[in-house]
Design a protein around this motif. Sequence first.
Motif, short mmCIF file in Angstrom:
data_model
loop_
_atom_site.label_atom_id
_atom_site.label_comp_id
_atom_site.label_asym_id
_atom_site.label_seq_id
_atom_site.Cartn_x
_atom_site.Cartn_y
_atom_site.Cartn_z
N THR A 2 0.64 -1.03 -0.18
CA THR A 2 0.10 0.35 -0.12
C THR A 2 0.40 1.30 0.40
N ASP A 3 0.81 2.02 -0.58
CA ASP A 3 1.08 3.78 -0.64
C ASP A 3 0.00 4.57 0.70
N MET A 4 0.90 5.61 1.26
CA MET A 4 0.29 6.59 2.44
C MET A 4 0.85 6.83 2.14
N ALA A 5 1.60 7.81 1.50
CA ALA A 5 1.95 9.02 0.85
C ALA A 5 0.90 9.98 0.97
N GLY A 6 -0.23 9.75 0.14
CA GLY A 6 -1.46 10.46 0.15
C GLY A 6 -2.28 10.30 0.71
N TYR A 7 -2.25 9.45 2.07
CA TYR A 7 -3.53 9.60 2.66
C TYR A 7 -3.70 10.46 3.19
N LYS A 8 -5.30 10.66 3.38
CA LYS A 8 -6.17 11.54 4.35
C LYS A 8 -6.97 11.29 5.05
N ALA A 9 -6.48 11.73 6.23
CA ALA A 9 -6.48 11.56 7.49
C ALA A 9 -8.11 12.10 8.19
N LYS A 10 -8.88 11.62 8.95
CA LYS A 10 -9.92 12.20 9.06
C LYS A 10 -10.07 12.97 10.65
N HIS A 11 -9.67 12.22 11.93
CA HIS A 11 -9.64 12.74 13.20
C HIS A 11 -8.26 13.00 13.41
N PHE A 12 -7.67 13.40 12.60
CA PHE A 12 -5.85 13.61 13.38
C PHE A 12 -4.86 14.55 11.61
N ARG A 13 -4.05 14.76 11.87
CA ARG A 13 -3.49 15.63 10.84
C ARG A 13 -2.08 14.06 10.90
N PRO A 28 -5.71 21.56 19.73
CA PRO A 28 -4.64 22.17 19.92
C PRO A 28 -5.21 23.09 21.27
N GLU A 29 -6.75 23.45 20.92
CA GLU A 29 -6.99 24.45 21.58
C GLU A 29 -7.69 23.36 23.43
N ARG A 30 -7.97 22.32 22.98
CA ARG A 30 -7.80 20.98 24.67
C ARG A 30 -6.72 20.51 25.09
N LYS A 31 -5.89 21.12 23.85
CA LYS A 31 -4.78 19.88 24.12
C LYS A 31 -4.03 18.76 23.28
N ASN A 32 -5.31 18.65 22.90
CA ASN A 32 -5.20 17.68 21.88
C ASN A 32 -5.24 16.28 22.68
N PRO A 33 -6.61 15.87 22.89
CA PRO A 33 -7.25 14.98 24.07
C PRO A 33 -7.66 13.90 22.40
N LEU A 34 -7.38 12.30 22.67
CA LEU A 34 -7.85 11.43 21.86
C LEU A 34 -9.42 10.89 22.03
N THR A 35 -10.53 11.07 21.32
CA THR A 35 -11.69 10.76 20.88
C THR A 35 -11.70 9.28 20.21
N PHE A 36 -12.95 8.63 20.50
CA PHE A 36 -12.95 7.60 20.05
C PHE A 36 -12.88 7.00 18.60
N ASP A 37 -12.94 8.43 17.59
CA ASP A 37 -12.41 8.56 16.23
C ASP A 37 -11.19 8.02 15.83
N SER A 38 -10.77 9.53 16.56
CA SER A 38 -9.22 9.78 16.57
C SER A 38 -8.25 8.38 17.42
N TYR A 39 -8.37 7.50 18.06
CA TYR A 39 -8.79 5.95 18.58
C TYR A 39 -8.15 4.93 17.18
N ALA A 40 -9.38 4.96 16.58
CA ALA A 40 -9.87 4.36 15.74
C ALA A 40 -9.03 4.37 14.34
N GLU A 41 -8.94 5.31 13.88
CA GLU A 41 -8.19 5.57 12.85
C GLU A 41 -6.72 5.81 13.04
N LEU A 42 -6.34 6.32 14.57
CA LEU A 42 -4.73 5.34 14.43
C LEU A 42 -5.11 4.35 14.47
N ARG A 43 -5.06 3.54 14.82
CA ARG A 43 -5.10 2.18 15.28
C ARG A 43 -5.00 1.71 13.48
N ASP A 44 -5.99 2.27 12.81
CA ASP A 44 -6.14 1.43 11.45
C ASP A 44 -4.65 1.74 10.63
#
Length: 270
Positions: A2-13, A28-44
């Motif tokens: 898989t090529d990931m250079a062009g990956y488009k993240a939804k819940h993080f940069r 950044p306004e909340r000091k970058n907390p994790l959410t259910f969505d960002s956890y799952a997307e980071l995992r994937d």
Amino acid sequence: MTDMAGYKAKHFRWSAQDGIAVITLDRPERKNPLTFDSYAELRDCFRTLAYADDIKAVVFGSNGGNFCSGGDVHDIIGPLLNKDMKGLLAFTRMTGDLIKAMINCGKPIIAAVDGVCVGAGAIIAMASDLRIATPEAKTAFLFTRVGLAGCDMGACAILPRIISQGRAAELLYTGRTMSAEEGERWGFFNRVVEQAALDNEALALAKRLAEGPNFGHMMTKTMLNQEWSMSIEQAIEAEAQAQAICMQTLDFKRAYDAFVAHQKPVFKGD
């Protein structure tokens, strides 16, 4: 692959250039907390990185002067109070799966830690391969402070191996903050640099790794993690097999040819 250079993240940069991916949380306004969505997307994302040939190293950076403030109080902790045991276990397994994915992604991960790095944020830094901090970095494993156990997302297995059993026990029991100076002295941080230099230092290290023998780095990461549960004799045999495999790569021949020609080897990861 898989090529990931062009990956488009939804819940993080996410950005990627020259084989280096940079991930930062984007609240950044909340000091970058994790959410259910960002956890799952980071995992994937980290699961997919295991199959991405175009990414050689990963920087997990800070944003707005902070790394990560852990699970969002309103988006995660509040809703957890209304879940049954099955739902709670599904959540804790998902968060653990992020750490498994980081460990098994086959790429060196560098955490660039500035400011707040607590709770699950401290775990993400812990699960990275290398850690660079600023003097302002404040790292805390806060789980007992919210009435939970310190054994979250592999902390009781991984943290003692980095900073020793006694120091890990202190942080996990008390939830107190580890300063950047302590973290460097204890071996949690590889180095501490000034805030203005953090991003460049992390990228320079990532560039050095990305230009190295990437198959060899993957094997190094694999053995660093697998050998935790091996005896010394098993580890020596496993490393013999791993090194024999690496000796079949073209990068091994490239290094020899470059040495003979008095040149710097150019590795290609095969």
